[in-house]
Enzyme design. Sequence first.
Site, PDB file in Angstrom:
ATOM      1  N   SER A 198      33.471 -22.259 -47.195  1.00 16.99           N
ATOM      2  CA  SER A 198      34.192 -21.923 -48.425  1.00 16.99           C
ATOM      3  C   SER A 198      34.665 -23.182 -49.139  1.00 16.99           C
ATOM      4  O   SER A 198      34.702 -24.275 -48.550  1.00 16.99           O
ATOM      5  CB  SER A 198      35.391 -21.031 -48.108  1.00 16.99           C
ATOM      6  OG  SER A 198      36.409 -21.802 -47.505  1.00 16.99           O
TER       7      SER A 198
ATOM      8  N   GLU B 103      31.900  -0.913 -49.606  1.00 14.48           N
ATOM      9  CA  GLU B 103      32.655  -0.375 -48.463  1.00 14.48           C
ATOM     10  C   GLU B 103      33.030  -1.555 -47.563  1.00 14.48           C
ATOM     11  O   GLU B 103      32.229  -2.476 -47.360  1.00 14.48           O
ATOM     12  CB  GLU B 103      31.794   0.623 -47.687  1.00 14.48           C
ATOM     13  CG  GLU B 103      31.442   1.870 -48.464  1.00 14.48           C
ATOM     14  CD  GLU B 103      32.659   2.733 -48.798  1.00 14.48           C
ATOM     15  OE1 GLU B 103      33.612   2.751 -47.990  1.00 14.48           O
ATOM     16  OE2 GLU B 103      32.663   3.358 -49.873  1.00 14.48           O
TER      17      GLU B 103
ATOM     18  N   ASN C 109      37.267 -24.736 -47.136  1.00 13.41           N
ATOM     19  CA  ASN C 109      36.960 -25.277 -45.799  1.00 13.41           C
ATOM     20  C   ASN C 109      36.940 -26.814 -45.749  1.00 13.41           C
ATOM     21  O   ASN C 109      37.009 -27.403 -44.675  1.00 13.41           O
ATOM     22  CB  ASN C 109      35.623 -24.735 -45.274  1.00 13.41           C
ATOM     23  CG  ASN C 109      35.713 -23.309 -44.763  1.00 13.41           C
ATOM     24  OD1 ASN C 109      34.731 -22.581 -44.729  1.00 13.41           O
ATOM     25  ND2 ASN C 109      36.906 -22.886 -44.356  1.00 13.41           N
TER      26      ASN C 109
ATOM     27  N   ASP D  14      33.553 -14.709 -39.176  1.00 13.35           N
ATOM     28  CA  ASP D  14      34.840 -15.281 -38.772  1.00 13.35           C
ATOM     29  C   ASP D  14      35.026 -15.274 -37.257  1.00 13.35           C
ATOM     30  O   ASP D  14      34.503 -14.401 -36.564  1.00 13.35           O
ATOM     31  CB  ASP D  14      35.973 -14.480 -39.436  1.00 13.35           C
ATOM     32  CG  ASP D  14      37.236 -15.321 -39.581  1.00 13.35           C
ATOM     33  OD1 ASP D  14      37.222 -16.500 -39.158  1.00 13.35           O
ATOM     34  OD2 ASP D  14      38.228 -14.804 -40.101  1.00 13.35           O
ATOM     35  N   GLY D  15      35.792 -16.252 -36.777  1.00 19.27           N
ATOM     36  CA  GLY D  15      36.218 -16.245 -35.387  1.00 19.27           C
ATOM     37  C   GLY D  15      35.472 -17.197 -34.467  1.00 19.27           C
ATOM     38  O   GLY D  15      35.684 -17.172 -33.251  1.00 19.27           O
ATOM     39  N   ASN D  16      34.630 -18.065 -35.046  1.00 18.06           N
ATOM     40  CA  ASN D  16      33.916 -19.028 -34.191  1.00 18.06           C
ATOM     41  C   ASN D  16      34.889 -19.912 -33.415  1.00 18.06           C
ATOM     42  O   ASN D  16      34.690 -20.176 -32.231  1.00 18.06           O
ATOM     43  CB  ASN D  16      33.043 -19.955 -35.041  1.00 18.06           C
ATOM     44  CG  ASN D  16      31.956 -19.216 -35.771  1.00 18.06           C
ATOM     45  OD1 ASN D  16      31.572 -18.132 -35.374  1.00 18.06           O
ATOM     46  ND2 ASN D  16      31.458 -19.806 -36.843  1.00 18.06           N
TER      47      ASN D  16
HETATM   48  C1  FPP Z   1      34.864 -19.016 -39.514  1.00 11.81           C
HETATM   49  O1  FPP Z   1      35.301 -19.214 -38.189  1.00 11.81           O
HETATM   50  C2  FPP Z   1      33.588 -19.611 -39.699  1.00 11.81           C
HETATM   51  C3  FPP Z   1      33.307 -20.664 -40.513  1.00 11.81           C
HETATM   52  C4  FPP Z   1      34.296 -21.368 -41.340  1.00 11.81           C
HETATM   53  C5  FPP Z   1      31.958 -21.190 -40.591  1.00 11.81           C
HETATM   54  C6  FPP Z   1      30.854 -20.195 -40.435  1.00 11.81           C
HETATM   55  C7  FPP Z   1      29.667 -20.957 -40.038  1.00 11.81           C
HETATM   56  C8  FPP Z   1      28.734 -20.577 -39.165  1.00 11.81           C
HETATM   57  C9  FPP Z   1      28.656 -19.266 -38.528  1.00 11.81           C
HETATM   58  C10 FPP Z   1      27.676 -21.504 -38.746  1.00 11.81           C
HETATM   59  C11 FPP Z   1      26.928 -22.162 -39.813  1.00 11.81           C
HETATM   60  C12 FPP Z   1      26.220 -21.248 -40.694  1.00 11.81           C
HETATM   61  C13 FPP Z   1      24.943 -21.384 -41.007  1.00 11.81           C
HETATM   62  C14 FPP Z   1      24.387 -20.634 -42.147  1.00 11.81           C
HETATM   63  C15 FPP Z   1      24.050 -22.266 -40.252  1.00 11.81           C
HETATM   64  P1  FPP Z   1      36.602 -20.024 -37.982  1.00 11.81           P
HETATM   65  O2  FPP Z   1      36.266 -21.431 -37.735  1.00 11.81           O
HETATM   66  O3  FPP Z   1      37.513 -19.809 -39.155  1.00 11.81           O
HETATM   67  O4  FPP Z   1      37.179 -19.378 -36.705  1.00 11.81           O
HETATM   68  P2  FPP Z   1      38.705 -19.109 -36.390  1.00 11.81           P
HETATM   69  O5  FPP Z   1      39.206 -18.190 -37.479  1.00 11.81           O
HETATM   70  O6  FPP Z   1      38.665 -18.453 -35.063  1.00 11.81           O
HETATM   71  O7  FPP Z   1      39.412 -20.417 -36.403  1.00 11.81           O
END
Ligand code: FPP
Length: 235
Positions: free
Chosen positions: A57, A199, A60, A12-14
């Site tokens: 998800s 955990e 998403n 989370d948090g990208n």
């Molecule tokens: C949550 O961050 C992250 C996601 C919804 C996607 C996760 C995907 C990746 C790390 C990259 C792709 C994965 C692979 C296996 C290649 P967010 O967008 O909800 O961040 P935010 O909560 O800060 O808005």
Amino acid sequence: MNIPQHVAIILDGNGRWAKKKGMPRNYGHIQGAKNLEVIIEESHNLGIKYLTVYAFSTENWNRPKEEVDGLMKLLRNYMKTCLKTATKNRMSVRVIGDKSRLDEDIQKRIVELENLTRDYEGIHLQIAINYGGRDEIRRCIRTLADKVNTGELLSEEITEDVISNHLDTSGIPDPDLLIRTCNELRISNFLLWQLAYSELYFTEVAWPDFDKSELMKAIESFNGRSRKYGGVEEQ
Ligand code: FPP
């Protein structure tokens, strides 16, 4: 150091990480995917046997089209580049979730990657795509109901093990440790059945910044706990 056999991670948090840098959300996802490579390698070096990550998800799909398209592009490319990482780390890859909603070329790449890496035993990576814990349980119940209808299974034969064996994670031990990054304190429909006794570890660090030292902190925290199953301490 007691290394958990199975670590699950909610990446989370990208988006927030990218915003802080004045960059678009998809830049955060790209960095997030790069960081997954780092954490796979570190996990393998530490002797973690199973790593399960939440990449996309069932909810998403409701994000803006541009972001969904960006994530699908990333996943499409990842299915290709992942083969290199898989060969290097002798890593088997399984995608969990309902793959039928993904574009056909992505589905094809998933099948190829799963088949090519099936026999690797170094580390097992599960990538959750179009995954929801409730949806997984719904699909499992439908399969079991069909089996009962055709007489292949008696309803009284449905044990917890039978259910586990009909989930997407069939054959994979339940996670010992769940990590969620970026300060969100929820399970968010991830591995609802499998996390029963895991955990939980939450950190404020956003996924793209979650490096080896952060992974070690999570494992140290795990080490400091006495695991309990229904009030009974692990021997
Ligand atoms: C949550 O961050 C992250 C996601 C919804 C996607 C996760 C995907 C990746 C790390 C990259 C792709 C994965 C692979 C296996 C290649 P967010 O967008 O909800 O961040 P935010 O909560 O800060 O808005």
